[in-house]
Design a protein around this motif. Sequence first.
Motif, mmCIF file in Angstrom:
data_model
loop_
_atom_site.group_PDB
_atom_site.id
_atom_site.type_symbol
_atom_site.label_atom_id
_atom_site.label_comp_id
_atom_site.label_asym_id
_atom_site.label_seq_id
_atom_site.Cartn_x
_atom_site.Cartn_y
_atom_site.Cartn_z
ATOM 1 N N LEU A 68 -2.400 -31.945 20.338
ATOM 2 C CA LEU A 68 -1.793 -33.021 19.549
ATOM 3 C C LEU A 68 -1.730 -34.286 20.400
ATOM 4 O O LEU A 68 -1.193 -34.255 21.513
ATOM 5 C CB LEU A 68 -0.377 -32.644 19.110
ATOM 6 C CG LEU A 68 -0.210 -31.684 17.941
ATOM 7 C CD1 LEU A 68 -0.712 -30.284 18.297
ATOM 8 C CD2 LEU A 68 1.252 -31.611 17.511
ATOM 9 N N GLY A 74 -4.334 -41.833 16.725
ATOM 10 C CA GLY A 74 -4.581 -40.456 17.152
ATOM 11 C C GLY A 74 -5.905 -39.875 16.698
ATOM 12 O O GLY A 74 -5.945 -38.781 16.141
ATOM 13 N N LYS A 98 -5.377 -37.451 13.576
ATOM 14 C CA LYS A 98 -4.034 -37.496 13.003
ATOM 15 C C LYS A 98 -4.090 -38.061 11.582
ATOM 16 O O LYS A 98 -4.938 -38.912 11.267
ATOM 17 C CB LYS A 98 -3.124 -38.359 13.883
ATOM 18 C CG LYS A 98 -1.667 -38.366 13.465
ATOM 19 C CD LYS A 98 -0.859 -39.304 14.343
ATOM 20 C CE LYS A 98 -0.771 -38.802 15.760
ATOM 21 N NZ LYS A 98 0.044 -39.689 16.624
ATOM 22 N N TYR A 103 1.711 -41.840 7.874
ATOM 23 C CA TYR A 103 1.877 -42.160 9.281
ATOM 24 C C TYR A 103 1.424 -43.594 9.500
ATOM 25 O O TYR A 103 0.278 -43.951 9.208
ATOM 26 C CB TYR A 103 1.059 -41.222 10.176
ATOM 27 C CG TYR A 103 1.296 -41.438 11.654
ATOM 28 C CD1 TYR A 103 2.214 -40.655 12.352
ATOM 29 C CD2 TYR A 103 0.627 -42.438 12.354
ATOM 30 C CE1 TYR A 103 2.442 -40.864 13.707
ATOM 31 C CE2 TYR A 103 0.852 -42.651 13.697
ATOM 32 C CZ TYR A 103 1.758 -41.860 14.372
ATOM 33 O OH TYR A 103 1.986 -42.085 15.712
ATOM 34 N N LEU A 113 4.203 -33.840 10.900
ATOM 35 C CA LEU A 113 3.184 -33.680 11.945
ATOM 36 C C LEU A 113 3.220 -32.274 12.533
ATOM 37 O O LEU A 113 2.174 -31.719 12.910
ATOM 38 C CB LEU A 113 3.398 -34.714 13.044
ATOM 39 C CG LEU A 113 3.231 -36.187 12.630
ATOM 40 C CD1 LEU A 113 3.501 -37.107 13.820
ATOM 41 C CD2 LEU A 113 1.839 -36.440 12.067
ATOM 42 N N GLY A 143 3.233 -36.405 20.614
ATOM 43 C CA GLY A 143 2.741 -35.110 20.164
ATOM 44 C C GLY A 143 3.580 -33.948 20.671
ATOM 45 O O GLY A 143 3.615 -32.886 20.046
#
Length: 470
Positions: A68, A74, A98, A103, A113, A143
Amino acid sequence: MCRRGLLFAALLCVTIVLLPAGSAVARPADLTTTEVSFVGAGGVELHGTLVAPPSRGTTELHPGLVMLPGAGPGERAELRTAAEAYARHGVVTLIYDKRTTGYSMVHRDYSVLADDALAAFRLLQKRPDVDRGKVGLWGLSEGAWSASLAASRSADVAFLITAGAVGLTPARQQAWAYGEFLRHHRVSGSLTDTMQDTATRQLVGAGLFPEADYNPVPAWERVHQPVLALWGVLDHEAAPAESAQIIRKALARGGNTHYTIRFVPAVRHNLNLSEDDGFDRPSALPADYADFESSWIQRLSDGGGLPPVSVGPAPQQDRLSQALAPLAWYESPWLQLVAISLFVVGFAGYPLVGAVRKLRGDRHPAPLGWSARWLAGAGLAASVGTLGYLLFCVITAANIIGPVLLGRTVPWLALQGLAVAAVVAAVCTAVTWRRSRPVLSRSERARLGLLLTAGAVFVPWAVQWGLLLP
């Protein structure tokens, strides 16, 4: 940390524009890669890449790892080099983009998440070359908040690795990081206090700092899997010494006795190498990256004992983080909005009305002369300029602040000079207005009254934001 979302988004947009159509990341010859997709929380489709050791025609099963990323858009490319390092050590690694739905710079949900991470985890478990009982999670910075929350929700997660995990709330951590970067640039005085306190609390109060008060401790107390928590010795973003203590105590309170705390020398927040004491942003990983981590995973696979242990000396954290006080009534976002609106109308309106009068043929000079014009110009420039400069500092995480002179950044010195000029001009305008009031027309009195009202409100506002403080 969340606090750099705009910068990351801007860089992402530039990258998309400049990237040639059909370009792709080169596949390493010594590894196998597979493009995958899966459904995350709320039915959102996510896309990722599996990076695995080369198949040798055997039935060997490998441990697995879902990675992550930290704050920002991301994209999986951010972790590609790290994933390849793990794969070369025999760990099948999944990286994924991501979500963009739900987000953004001003909205995110670590619970969502975490559910995305568990969806990726279940996908990796189904791989025929992965030992489904030896699949773990890896989380960097932001993350790590999601990864620890995901691990606390599923006993199927075999282990948890974090890099630059933060034990503080996001707002408190970010305020601490602002101070680290400003002091590194030799900045002292009111700008540091404003960034660490006023600006951060205003962002939180205005709802522009997502998950600002998220407390990671309860999730860590529910993590019972073996944990490897890594911090760079040159980490100036996660308050590493403080965060390590908080997370260690949370694990102990939850009864977890299988954790390793490791401080990695010569690397910064994201475990990348640094040439500027951790304040630069290079992308190079250490030559031995993933050596310790893969050995730790192998010990788990071999059934080796993992008593609590700390590896390497803790970073020297000269200043502890400070809790952020809630906004007082006079600091409320609504009053801030009213003040800024008054500045725009009062300061900008004065020369605008004068210009309109000239266009209509009124050539009579304003009776208050230079002081009113100085108040209007300096007041507008100081108020709007301050908010713009502070927003820029927030977006760049106080890492791009301009030249520094006498312990102050040149832009901040200029804004402070404008603020002082506005106050002096306001006093002179008030004195002249009192003397000239009998000869002023009703419309001119209203115009100057609005200007002086804006000037009067500007003084406490400038004090609050540090413009009139040393």
